[in-house]
Structures are given as C-alpha cells and as structure tokens.
Design a protein around this motif. Structure first.
Motif, mmCIF file in Angstrom:
data_model
loop_
_atom_site.group_PDB
_atom_site.id
_atom_site.type_symbol
_atom_site.label_atom_id
_atom_site.label_comp_id
_atom_site.label_asym_id
_atom_site.label_seq_id
_atom_site.Cartn_x
_atom_site.Cartn_y
_atom_site.Cartn_z
ATOM 1 N N ASP A 154 0.859 -1.183 0.000
ATOM 2 C CA ASP A 154 0.000 0.000 0.000
ATOM 3 C C ASP A 154 0.899 1.237 0.000
ATOM 4 O O ASP A 154 1.728 1.417 0.896
ATOM 5 C CB ASP A 154 -0.905 -0.004 1.236
ATOM 6 N N LEU A 155 0.741 2.099 -0.990
ATOM 7 C CA LEU A 155 1.567 3.292 -1.142
ATOM 8 C C LEU A 155 0.840 4.509 -0.589
ATOM 9 O O LEU A 155 -0.359 4.683 -0.822
ATOM 10 C CB LEU A 155 1.887 3.530 -2.626
ATOM 11 N N ASP A 182 5.108 5.123 3.611
ATOM 12 C CA ASP A 182 4.848 6.560 3.582
ATOM 13 C C ASP A 182 6.170 7.242 3.908
ATOM 14 O O ASP A 182 7.069 6.620 4.486
ATOM 15 C CB ASP A 182 3.767 6.941 4.612
ATOM 16 N N THR A 241 -3.141 1.957 -4.168
ATOM 17 C CA THR A 241 -3.254 3.248 -3.478
ATOM 18 C C THR A 241 -4.727 3.578 -3.301
ATOM 19 O O THR A 241 -5.576 3.107 -4.067
ATOM 20 C CB THR A 241 -2.589 4.397 -4.266
ATOM 21 N N TYR A 282 -4.470 8.686 -3.054
ATOM 22 C CA TYR A 282 -3.082 9.101 -2.832
ATOM 23 C C TYR A 282 -2.493 9.803 -4.045
ATOM 24 O O TYR A 282 -1.732 10.769 -3.909
ATOM 25 C CB TYR A 282 -2.255 7.864 -2.487
ATOM 26 N N HIS A 324 -5.637 1.531 -8.260
ATOM 27 C CA HIS A 324 -5.611 2.873 -7.692
ATOM 28 C C HIS A 324 -7.043 3.371 -7.521
ATOM 29 O O HIS A 324 -7.774 3.516 -8.505
ATOM 30 C CB HIS A 324 -4.857 3.842 -8.606
#
Length: 392
Positions: free
Chosen positions: A205-206, A230, A273, A276, A304
């Motif tokens: 997970d970005l 993060d 994401t 984000y 995304h």
C-alpha cells in the motif's frame, strides 16, 4: 441518505484513538452535519447560480460559453452565493483541524505512551530518518492540517496521525464508517467478487498515512505479508500502533519514498493506493506508477482508487465543482492530476490492459444504515473510480 450524520459517539475507539470530551464530540457532530448540509442542501445552489446568473453573464460578455473549468472558476468566484458557500466550506475544514489538533495536543503524552507500548520492540515498524519528505509534501499544509502528515509537536510523537484519524469521521460525515475504513472494506469486497479464492502472498500500500485503507486487507489476508509505506514518520508511528490494536499484526509500516523503493523486482502480488495519487506532483506521479509496476509480480494486480479523471465526457461544470479542493483545501496537485489520462500513464509504465470500475465505500449498515446509498462529496467520501490492471 439521511439528513443527519451518525453521531461521533459511533466512532470506533481502538487503543490509540484520542479520547474526546463532551465538547470535542459536539463540535465534530456539528461539523459532520454542517458538511452534509453544505454538500446536500446548499451545494446544488452552485449549479443554479451558474446556469441562471454566471453562464448567461459570461456569454453576454464574451459571446460564448466558458471553454474550460478554469474559466468557470474565475467567473463563479465573483458570484455571491458561490463565494458564501466556498467560504463556509473552507471554514469547516479549518474548524475540523482546530478541533482535532486541540483534542490531540491536550492528551499527547498519553497518546505517545499508548502508541509506544504497541510499537516498541516490533520489527513491523521500520522508520528511516534518512528518508526525506518531498518538497511537494512539505510546501503546504495539505487538507489545512497543521504540519501536514509529517509535522511533529515534538520529536517522535504521533500528533499528526492522531489528528488525521480522529477527524476523518467528521470530514466525511460518517461516510467511511466507524473506523473510517470504508475504502479498505471496498477493496476487500471488490477483490472477493473479482477473484474469488485469490490469496496474494504480498500486498503493498503506497501513501498509507495511518493505514485505515490497508488494515482491512491485512485482516482478510492474515497469511499475506502486507507492507504500508509513507515518507511521514508521525503517521507511520500512529498507524502501526493502530494496526496492532486492531489485530493486523501481519501489517508492516515502513518509511520509504514510493518514487524509489527498496524492494526487488516482482516482489508483490498486489500494489495499490487509495486517494493518494492526487497528492503527488506531476513529476512524482509517473515515477510512483512506474516503481509500482516494477515491484509488481507477473499476474499481479495494480489498483488505484481515486476520483474520476476529467475527460471530454465529464461536463465542464462538474469538473469545476470537483476542482474546489485544488484551490480552496490545500490540494495543490488535485486539478492537474485529475486532468491527466491515468489509464495511459499506467499503459506507458507497462500495463497494457487497464480497466476502470466504480467502487463504493463499504460500511457497517447496522450502525450506518443510510451510508450505503450515500453520495460522494467530490473527493472525501463514498464513491471512487478504481483504475486497475493485472500485470502480464
């Protein structure tokens, strides 16, 4: 959707959640319903102002209608109704931050101690002081949040994460559920329908912030290695403690820049994401997508969750009203990002078969019976587009 937001008392109290006093909860209850009122009751007045006053006046002055969302914005900014609505909406964001920050700072010693008790000695939290917060994140207090995601009241604290977590419920008027994890629950729901029985080995997970969108994945795939990254240490400290408190012990929080990740090629089965990409600069965004594709295994999923991209099919007025956050809520890259062809960026990075599907937040309807029919508030709740691809 009901005209009344669920009460702040319905927010789930995990072990590191800031404890509200009566007045804290009352302020958040007011703000949750104020946001619903601005969106549902007053919001349509903007469209009426545009159609009955602003567009006709523009046409008289220019001999044509506006040709893009920027011309509409400049014209609408002179309209008294829109100026009032916009001022109220901005003020609601500032009040949300003031209330959350005051609530957190009052009990910061206790919050730090509770987080430390859950974090200390765990190899699932890996912070790296050598990771620099990018300038595009440092230059503005995103969402009007003092210090943005990386700000610290004192070295090593969890103030930014705690403030972010405690106010999401008010900002979204309860539209993401008791744990503000409706986005993560939507991901779980989607993948169960699309790939029944799929068991990814590793999930990434970005831009995780406090991990509210990835904890549901870690819980539903307990045998998977789940990593949340993060650049901001305060939200990672808080997010890790939060995940531990919620039982997501297979979830790692790592301080890392998604533009250049220290993972081997093809390491993850799922890279994702949630809201984000719009916080990335125009230079960083294609780098992040390319890096995500690099670390994605063959046959793996990139997904995304974002608001719909602007296109010729989206009316110019809708583009304008969705753009409000870019100019009024400290979201400097919102407008440019939503004007990009995200599908083409993913293709350019090596994912030829890109799909787009609608995704609605999943919440506990026994507590929030009206939220399943909720309408989006231009970026903060309920409905997203999923831009995805399975890597060849």
């Amino acid at each position: 959707m009901s005209d009344i937001a669920p009460p702040y008392a319905a927010v789930a109290r995990h072990a590191v959640f800031p404890e509200p006093k009566h007045d804290d909860a009352a302020r958040f209850d007011f703000l949750a319903n104020f946001n619903k009122y601005l969106s549902g009751t007053l919001g349509p007045g903007n469209a009426r102002a545009y159609e009955t006053r602003v567009r006709p006046a523009f046409a008289r002055a220019h001999g044509r209608d506006p040709v893009d969302r920027f011309e509409i914005r400049r014209a609408m900014n002179a309209d008294p109704f829109h100026r009032l609505w916009s001022g109220l909406k901005r003020n609601s964001m500032e009040m949300r931050q003031h209330n959350g920050r005051a609530m957190v700072l009052r009990q910061l010693d206790n919050l730090d101690a509770r987080a430390a008790a859950l974090n200390d000695g765990k190899d699932t939290l890996r912070l790296d002081p050598g990771v620099e917060v990018p300038r595009y994140q440092r230059a503005v207090d995103i969402h009007c949040m003092p210090g943005s995601y990386h700000g610290e009241e004192r070295p090593g604290d969890v103030s930014a994460g705690a403030n972010y977590d405690c106010g999401l419920f008010a900002t979204t008027a309860g539209g993401l559920g008791a744990l503000s994890d409706g986005g993560g629950q939507a991901l779980v729901d989607w993948v169960r329908r699309e790939r029944p029985g799929w068991q990814p080995r590793r999930i990434l997970d970005l831009g995780a912030t406090v991990g509210h969108n990835v904890v549901p994945l870690a819980l539903v795939f307990p045998d998977a290695e789940v990593v949340a990254i993060d650049t901001a240490a305060p939200v990672l400290r808080y997010g890790h403690a939060r995940a531990q408190a919620l039982g997501a012990t297979n979830l790692q929080f790592v301080q890392m820049n998604a533009e250049s990740m220290a993972f081997p090629d093809g390491h993850f089965d799922w890279v994702q994401t949630t809201m984000y990409l719009h916080e990335l600069s125009g230079t960083a965004l294609p780098r992040v997508i390319a890096e995500g594709v690099r670390v994605l295994a063959s046959g793996g999923l990139m997904l995304h969750l974002e608001q719909p991209q602007y296109s010729d099919a989206m009316p110019l007025y809708e583009q304008f009203i969705r753009d409000w956050d870019a100019f009024n809520n400290n979201e400097p890259f919102w407008s440019a990002m939503h004007g990009l062809d995200l599908k083409q960026l993913m293709r350019d990075a090596g994912l030829p078969d890109v799909f787009v599907t609608g995704v609605r937040a999943v919440v506990d309807t026994s507590i929030f019976p009206d939220q399943s029919q909720g309408e989006e508030d231009h970026g903060r709740a309920a409905v997203w587009n999923a831009y995805g691809a399975w890597k060849p």
